[in-house]
Enzyme design. Structure first.
Site: not given
Ligand SMILES: Cc1cc2nc3c(=O)[nH]c(=O)nc-3n(C[C@H](O)[C@H](O)[C@H](O)COP(=O)(O)OP(=O)(O)OC[C@H]3O[C@@H](n4cnc5c(N)ncnc54)[C@H](O)[C@@H]3O)c2cc1C
Length: 595
Positions: A118, A232, A234, A244, A247, A292, A360, A395
């Site tokens: 990666f 960031q 991407h 996306l 990578e 990135r 991203h 990151r």
């Molecule tokens: C397309 C894509 C591909 C990616 N690929 C990778 C990868 O391969 N490897 C890697 O390490 N990272 C990757 N990332 C980054 C990584 O996926 C994210 O940083 C990570 O999943 C974030 O997880 P989280 O639990 O912090 O938030 P999220 O999964 O975004 O969840 C946020 C939660 O908060 C809740 N929420 C938000 N606001 C409120 C509110 N006001 N009231 C109630 N609930 C709320 C939502 O309902 C949701 O359940 C990728 C990101 C994207 C966008």
């Protein structure tokens, strides 16, 4: 007014971080009642769309030291090294735990867990489940969380405000989408796991729900946001949609070429194409697998030299995976093929994929320590909405999913201990705050029948201002212009009126509340970007092109003082790795035994 909904711990967010935190609280103390509040059904959280994988040391050719060094240098030395050390040590345990809970990690022929290279990781250490890693991880976490009866699920409830009494946080005010009811959900600890804020920009890989809500809620409650200037890009998003192309496509051997078919990344200090028979296999450590920030900056330079292609959605370059062959593409990158076919109208088995940089990830977030604690007692944050910080100025791909697990678990464990001795909330004080917030929402949005502004125009103006002023390259003048525009949008927001005045599933109201959050987050980004007069990682100031460790080896903190944003600074924790030059390519600063 309806009664408070009382629990011990309130978790806001049902993505990887929120679910891992929920399981951690339940495991640490099964007597605690835990609320999991999510504005969307948990399985729809953005985590589900992660494709490439999650990093952790597992193979014999790797070591903790290497993962730590890659992360710190990738972060342009702005990561806190104590946090990185802890993260790297806990990472394999967390991914193994997920395996035990049923996560179907892809395998090598001998049956051991497979890893792929990666960007910025100079040794292969990214675990994956084909190219649908987030989907499998979130499924595993969700089905595991469902086992715990002590969790109460508030699916499709939107948190609008933190409940704070004195110097402690005691819950949230939340709006139930189905009924429109606005209620207080209380507990002695709140863990914000609300994800990132890519939607502040117009062109992003981020789901429509990633609007920085938790960051804004924390900021309004007086908690600092850290390192918000680091956004960031991407390097490989599909033009038009911003979808996306992971990578992993480059990790598996994909190359990037400009309009002349030239692998332009060799001109940007990311190494040269090596002999494919070299045991150090060229694509594993050089060029396309640089970090990135550098790849996205190289795109802008190619564009300025007129060496990119022009399309209906702006400039682009090509990501070529044809040489991998149909069999490997189907096996390792099935989703990439599906996305390219459906959204770019090309089959990557036969044609290169058009790509361009796309917003991203937000490196910054709610300022926390390694246990997810903030300066406000009882308030924790984890996952993308938090800044611990292991990501610093840039990151590394695949560190984020692991970060959600490691720090989600730590925040959950700490919160479970904290609530045992924290004082009980004063219900009448909290109830009053709920009533005030409900009245504010009614008055500002539901009962207002006229106004000059539409949500969509204010949102678009803010997003375009951010892209123009706080994009891959910035200057004092460009950020200042963005800031002025964001301030203007905040004023115009007061004049927004909604068409929908009903209470049930009022998604227009949700969009308004989200835009309100994004405007606060955008403001914090602009202030931090103005204050950092140097170039580091994803923050490239053309008027201050060099990294300036003497003055800026520090985290920025944006905090509201008397309602006004102020930028303060906090030292970076350096343990063993003094700031050095970031090197990629053959002589990449990789520990000598791995060269
Ligand atoms: C397309 C894509 C591909 C990616 N690929 C990778 C990868 O391969 N490897 C890697 O390490 N990272 C990757 N990332 C980054 C990584 O996926 C994210 O940083 C990570 O999943 C974030 O997880 P989280 O639990 O912090 O938030 P999220 O999964 O975004 O969840 C946020 C939660 O908060 C809740 N929420 C938000 N606001 C409120 C509110 N006001 N009231 C109630 N609930 C709320 C939502 O309902 C949701 O359940 C990728 C990101 C994207 C966008």
């Amino acid at each position: 007014m309806a009664e408070l909904l009382k629990h011990d711990v309130v978790i806001v967010g049902g993505g990887a971080a929120g679910l891992r935190a929920a399981i951690a609280v339940a495991e640490r103390n099964p007597n605690l009642s835990v609320a999991v509040v999510s504005k969307i059904y948990p399985m729809r959280s953005h985590t589900v769309s992660a494709e490439g994988g999650a990093a952790a040391v597992i193979k014999a050719n790797d070591s903790f030291e290497h993962h730590i060094y890659d992360t710190i240098s990738g972060a342009d030395w702005l990561a806190d090294q104590d946090a990185v050390e802890l993260f790297v040590h806990e990472a394999p345990k967390e991914l193994t735990l997920l395996e035990h809970w049923g996560c179907p990690w892809s395998r090598d022929p001998d049956g051991t867990v497979a890893v792929r290279p990666f960007g910025g990781m100079k040794i292969e250490r990214t675990w994956f489940a084909a190219d649908k890693t987030g989907f499998h991880m979130l499924h595993t976490l969700y089905q595991t969380a469902l086992r715990y009866v002590e969790l109460t699920w508030y699916d499709e409830w939107f948190a609008t405000k933190l409940l704070v009494d004195g110097d402690r946080c005691y819950g949230v005010v939340a709006l139930e989408l189905r009924t429109g009811a606005i209620r207080g959900i209380t507990g002695k600890a709140v863990i914000l796991c609300t994800g990132g804020a890519g939607r502040v920009f117009p062109f992003t890989t981020n789901a429509i729900t990633k609007t920085g809500d938790g960051m804004a809620l924390a900021l309004r409650a007086g908690v600092p946001l850290k390192d918000m200037e680091f956004i960031q890009y991407h390097p490989t998003g599909l033009p038009g949609t911003g979808i996306l192309i992971t990578e992993a496509a480059r990790g598996e051997g994909g190359i990037m070429v400009n309009k002349d078919g030239y692998r332009y990344l060799q001109d940007y200090g990311l190494g040269k194409p090596l002999d494919v028979n070299d045991p150090r296999h060229p694509v594993k450590r050089t060029m396309e697998l640089g970090p990135r920030d550098k790849l996205s900056q190289a795109f802008v330079m190619e564009m300025r030299k007129g060496r990119t292609l022009k399309g209906p959605y702006g400039d682009y370059v090509l990501l070529d995976i044809r040489h991998l062959g149909e069999k490997k593409i189907n096996e390792k990158l099935p989703f990439v093929r599906e996305l390219a076919r459906n959204y770019a109208g090309i089959d990557p088995v036969y044609e290169p994929i058009p790509v361009r940089p796309v917003v991203h990830y937000v490196m910054g977030g709610v300022d926390t320590d390694v246990d997810g604690r903030t300066v406000l007692d009882g308030l924790y944050a984890a996952g993308e909405c938090a800044c611990v910080s292991i990501n610093g100025a840039n990151r590394l791909g695949s560190n984020s999913l692991t970060e959600c697990l490691v720090f989600g678990a730590r925040a959950g464990h700490h919160a479970a201990e904290y609530v045992a001795s924290a004082p009980d909330p004063n219900d009448s004080v909290l109830q009053k705050q709920v009533e005030e917030e409900a009245a504010r929402i009614r008055k500002q949005f539901l009962e207002k029948t006229e106004g000059k502004e539409r949500l969509v125009t204010v949102r678009k103006d803010m997003q375009n201002a951010m892209e123009d002023g706080v994009g891959i390259y910035r200057t004092e003048q460009s950020v200042q212009q963005a800031l002025e525009k964001v301030l203007e949008c905040r004023e115009r927001f007061k004049e927004v009126y909604l068409d929908d005045h009903t209470v049930s599933f009022n998604t227009e109201l949700i969009s308004a509340l989200e835009l309100e959050c994004m405007l606060d987050v955008a403001l914090a980004m602009c202030h931090a970007a103005l204050a950092r007069r140097e170039s580091r990682g994803a923050h490239q100031r053309e008027d201050h092109p060099n990294r300036d460790d003497e003055n800026f080896l520090k985290h920025s903190l944006v905090v509201l003082r008397d309602g006004q944003p102020k930028v303060e600074w906090k030292d970076v924790v350096i343990t063993k790795w003094p700031p050095g030059e970031r090197k990629y390519g053959a002589d990449s600063g990789l520990p000598t035994d791995q060269k």
